[in-house]
Write a protein that holds these residues in place. Structure first.
Motif, PDB file in Angstrom:
ATOM      1  N   ALA A  15      33.519  35.985  39.468  1.00 41.90           N
ATOM      2  CA  ALA A  15      34.102  37.267  39.885  1.00 41.90           C
ATOM      3  C   ALA A  15      33.110  38.404  39.697  1.00 41.90           C
ATOM      4  CB  ALA A  15      35.376  37.549  39.104  1.00 41.90           C
ATOM      5  N   SER A  16      32.277  38.310  38.705  1.00 35.91           N
ATOM      6  CA  SER A  16      31.350  39.394  38.371  1.00 35.91           C
ATOM      7  C   SER A  16      30.203  39.564  39.356  1.00 35.91           C
ATOM      8  CB  SER A  16      30.790  39.189  36.963  1.00 35.91           C
ATOM      9  OG  SER A  16      31.833  39.282  36.025  1.00 35.91           O
ATOM     10  N   ILE A  17      29.962  38.575  40.208  1.00 39.53           N
ATOM     11  CA  ILE A  17      28.851  38.706  41.148  1.00 39.53           C
ATOM     12  C   ILE A  17      29.187  39.634  42.313  1.00 39.53           C
ATOM     13  CG2 ILE A  17      27.879  36.464  40.556  1.00 39.53           C
ATOM     14  CD1 ILE A  17      28.962  35.391  43.222  1.00 39.53           C
ATOM     15  N   PHE A  18      30.457  39.983  42.460  1.00 38.84           N
ATOM     16  CA  PHE A  18      30.882  40.846  43.558  1.00 38.84           C
ATOM     17  C   PHE A  18      31.036  42.290  43.102  1.00 38.84           C
ATOM     18  CE2 PHE A  18      32.329  36.593  44.654  1.00 38.84           C
ATOM     19  CZ  PHE A  18      31.792  36.469  45.919  1.00 38.84           C
ATOM     20  N   GLU A  19      30.721  43.213  44.001  1.00 33.99           N
ATOM     21  CA  GLU A  19      30.883  44.629  43.699  1.00 33.99           C
ATOM     22  C   GLU A  19      32.345  45.058  43.751  1.00 33.99           C
ATOM     23  OE1 GLU A  19      28.281  47.239  45.904  1.00 33.99           O
ATOM     24  OE2 GLU A  19      26.742  45.696  45.951  1.00 33.99           O
ATOM     25  N   SER A  20      33.162  44.290  44.418  1.00 33.01           N
ATOM     26  CA  SER A  20      34.572  44.629  44.579  1.00 33.01           C
ATOM     27  C   SER A  20      35.304  44.703  43.246  1.00 33.01           C
ATOM     28  CB  SER A  20      35.278  43.568  45.442  1.00 33.01           C
ATOM     29  OG  SER A  20      34.731  43.513  46.721  1.00 33.01           O
ATOM     30  N   ASP A  21      36.340  45.531  43.214  1.00 33.28           N
ATOM     31  CA  ASP A  21      37.286  45.496  42.103  1.00 33.28           C
ATOM     32  C   ASP A  21      38.183  44.299  42.368  1.00 33.28           C
ATOM     33  OD1 ASP A  21      36.316  47.865  40.963  1.00 33.28           O
ATOM     34  OD2 ASP A  21      37.603  49.078  42.243  1.00 33.28           O
ATOM     35  N   ILE A  22      38.243  43.371  41.440  1.00 30.87           N
ATOM     36  CA  ILE A  22      39.015  42.144  41.644  1.00 30.87           C
ATOM     37  C   ILE A  22      40.106  42.063  40.592  1.00 30.87           C
ATOM     38  CG2 ILE A  22      38.911  39.633  41.794  1.00 30.87           C
ATOM     39  CD1 ILE A  22      35.916  39.986  42.523  1.00 30.87           C
ATOM     40  N   THR A  23      41.324  41.860  41.081  1.00 33.90           N
ATOM     41  CA  THR A  23      42.491  41.806  40.207  1.00 33.90           C
ATOM     42  C   THR A  23      43.189  40.457  40.366  1.00 33.90           C
ATOM     43  OG1 THR A  23      42.801  44.180  40.495  1.00 33.90           O
ATOM     44  CG2 THR A  23      44.671  42.949  39.639  1.00 33.90           C
TER      45      THR A  23
END
Length: 74
Positions: A15-23
């Protein structure tokens, strides 16, 4: 580190490799997918339904990639 802990760590790292806010959402509780402590708090177990939400530049790639990873289709 146990196998279960390693699997959780890999999810957070993915999940951390993406710039998106991920919920991640489970049973009405939402947590930041990039926080290992928050993800541990909702105690996701195999075959449980969760909702994955991403918001930002690469949200579609983030959701597709994480959905594949979490469902073990890789």
């Amino acid at each position: 580190m146990t196998c279960k802990d390693e699997n959780l760590f890999l999810r957070i790292q993915k999940a951390s490799i993406f710039e998106s806010d991920i919920t991640l959402m489970k049973n009405g509780v939402s947590v930041t997918a990039k926080s290992i402590m928050e993800v541990m708090c909702i105690a996701i177990r195999k075959k449980e339904d969760i909702t994955l939400v991403a918001d930002s530049i690469n949200e579609q790639a983030a959701v597709k990639n994480l959905e594949t990873f979490l469902s073990n289709k890789q």
